[in-house]
Design a protein around this motif. Sequence first.
Motif, PDB file in Angstrom:
ATOM      1  N   HIS A 128      53.512 -44.248 -23.822  1.00  0.00           N
ATOM      2  CA  HIS A 128      54.766 -43.527 -23.404  1.00  0.00           C
ATOM      3  C   HIS A 128      54.054 -43.469 -21.635  1.00  0.00           C
ATOM      4  N   ASN A 129      52.960 -43.164 -21.749  1.00  0.00           N
ATOM      5  CA  ASN A 129      51.898 -42.259 -20.462  1.00  0.00           C
ATOM      6  C   ASN A 129      51.648 -43.288 -19.620  1.00  0.00           C
ATOM      7  N   LEU A 130      52.509 -44.916 -19.799  1.00  0.00           N
ATOM      8  CA  LEU A 130      51.738 -45.574 -18.755  1.00  0.00           C
ATOM      9  C   LEU A 130      52.714 -45.519 -17.409  1.00  0.00           C
ATOM     10  N   ILE A 131      53.836 -45.187 -17.700  1.00  0.00           N
ATOM     11  CA  ILE A 131      54.730 -45.066 -17.210  1.00  0.00           C
ATOM     12  C   ILE A 131      54.696 -43.989 -15.677  1.00  0.00           C
TER      13      ILE A 131
ATOM     14  N   ASP B 144      56.904 -32.745 -10.371  1.00  0.00           N
ATOM     15  CA  ASP B 144      57.342 -33.863 -10.708  1.00  0.00           C
ATOM     16  C   ASP B 144      58.823 -34.246 -10.095  1.00  0.00           C
ATOM     17  N   PRO B 145      59.269 -34.236  -8.797  1.00  0.00           N
ATOM     18  CA  PRO B 145      60.733 -34.714  -8.830  1.00  0.00           C
ATOM     19  C   PRO B 145      61.293 -35.681  -9.628  1.00  0.00           C
ATOM     20  N   ILE B 146      60.077 -36.792  -9.585  1.00  0.00           N
ATOM     21  CA  ILE B 146      60.442 -37.956 -10.017  1.00  0.00           C
ATOM     22  C   ILE B 146      60.902 -38.309 -11.467  1.00  0.00           C
ATOM     23  N   PHE B 147      59.703 -36.143 -12.062  1.00  0.00           N
ATOM     24  CA  PHE B 147      59.657 -36.823 -13.684  1.00  0.00           C
ATOM     25  C   PHE B 147      61.250 -36.642 -13.984  1.00  0.00           C
ATOM     26  N   LEU B 148      62.212 -35.872 -13.141  1.00  0.00           N
ATOM     27  CA  LEU B 148      63.359 -35.819 -14.121  1.00  0.00           C
ATOM     28  C   LEU B 148      64.191 -36.745 -13.533  1.00  0.00           C
ATOM     29  N   VAL B 149      63.886 -37.129 -12.630  1.00  0.00           N
ATOM     30  CA  VAL B 149      64.944 -39.293 -12.546  1.00  0.00           C
ATOM     31  C   VAL B 149      64.458 -39.884 -13.586  1.00  0.00           C
ATOM     32  N   HIS B 150      63.521 -40.109 -13.944  1.00  0.00           N
ATOM     33  CA  HIS B 150      62.779 -40.561 -14.961  1.00  0.00           C
ATOM     34  C   HIS B 150      62.770 -40.597 -16.372  1.00  0.00           C
TER      35      HIS B 150
ATOM     36  N   PHE C 215      67.026 -41.298 -16.899  1.00  0.00           N
ATOM     37  CA  PHE C 215      66.566 -42.783 -17.081  1.00  0.00           C
ATOM     38  C   PHE C 215      66.772 -43.113 -18.238  1.00  0.00           C
ATOM     39  N   VAL C 216      65.644 -42.483 -19.102  1.00  0.00           N
ATOM     40  CA  VAL C 216      65.469 -42.443 -20.623  1.00  0.00           C
ATOM     41  C   VAL C 216      66.005 -42.153 -20.966  1.00  0.00           C
ATOM     42  N   ASP C 217      66.765 -40.930 -21.296  1.00  0.00           N
ATOM     43  CA  ASP C 217      68.083 -40.278 -22.064  1.00  0.00           C
ATOM     44  C   ASP C 217      68.858 -41.100 -21.797  1.00  0.00           C
TER      45      ASP C 217
ATOM     46  N   ILE D  20      69.306 -44.545 -21.204  1.00  0.00           N
ATOM     47  CA  ILE D  20      68.710 -46.012 -21.858  1.00  0.00           C
ATOM     48  C   ILE D  20      68.320 -45.691 -23.404  1.00  0.00           C
ATOM     49  N   LEU D  21      68.257 -44.084 -24.285  1.00  0.00           N
ATOM     50  CA  LEU D  21      68.753 -43.653 -25.746  1.00  0.00           C
ATOM     51  C   LEU D  21      70.275 -44.045 -25.664  1.00  0.00           C
ATOM     52  N   GLU D  22      71.028 -43.350 -25.191  1.00  0.00           N
ATOM     53  CA  GLU D  22      72.170 -43.319 -25.420  1.00  0.00           C
ATOM     54  C   GLU D  22      73.186 -44.925 -25.289  1.00  0.00           C
ATOM     55  N   MET D  23      72.996 -45.543 -24.765  1.00  0.00           N
ATOM     56  CA  MET D  23      72.970 -46.934 -24.537  1.00  0.00           C
ATOM     57  C   MET D  23      72.681 -47.806 -25.845  1.00  0.00           C
ATOM     58  N   TRP D  24      71.179 -47.204 -26.304  1.00  0.00           N
ATOM     59  CA  TRP D  24      71.181 -47.785 -27.088  1.00  0.00           C
ATOM     60  C   TRP D  24      71.243 -47.366 -28.831  1.00  0.00           C
ATOM     61  N   LEU D  25      71.961 -45.873 -28.507  1.00  0.00           N
ATOM     62  CA  LEU D  25      72.722 -45.827 -29.694  1.00  0.00           C
ATOM     63  C   LEU D  25      74.411 -45.893 -29.707  1.00  0.00           C
TER      64      LEU D  25
END
Length: 110
Positions: A23-26, A43-49, A52-54, A56-61
């Motif tokens: 999880h933390n490698l990114i 970090d502003p990229i934290f929210l964007v990242h 995007f993970v959310d 991907i999860l929604e698409m998978w669900l």
Amino acid sequence: QRNLSYTGFDVPQNNRHLNSSMHNLIHDYLNGTISHVPIAANDPIFLVHHAFVDKILEMWLETHQDAHYPNDTNIPKAQRPNSYMTAFFPLRHNDNYFNLKVLDLGYSYE
């Protein structure tokens, strides 16, 4: 002894260290503030990242309608379905939001 997650990636025995789990490698890859646990969310990229993970999860669900929150003795107790999510008040169990649609939460992805 190696401890493997459900996806087959290494999960270290002490996965509280940012540079020690899949999880933390990114976070490390992106470098900057996001790579330091105590201040990563600044970090502003934290929210964007994580947005995007959310997504991907929604698409998978959407494609796995019969999915359920995993419940297994290999899952740390704090992450099991009936454990409470930390820092959320009122208290919510880990599985409370698993099968909710994002529209139920007031937003959508395009």
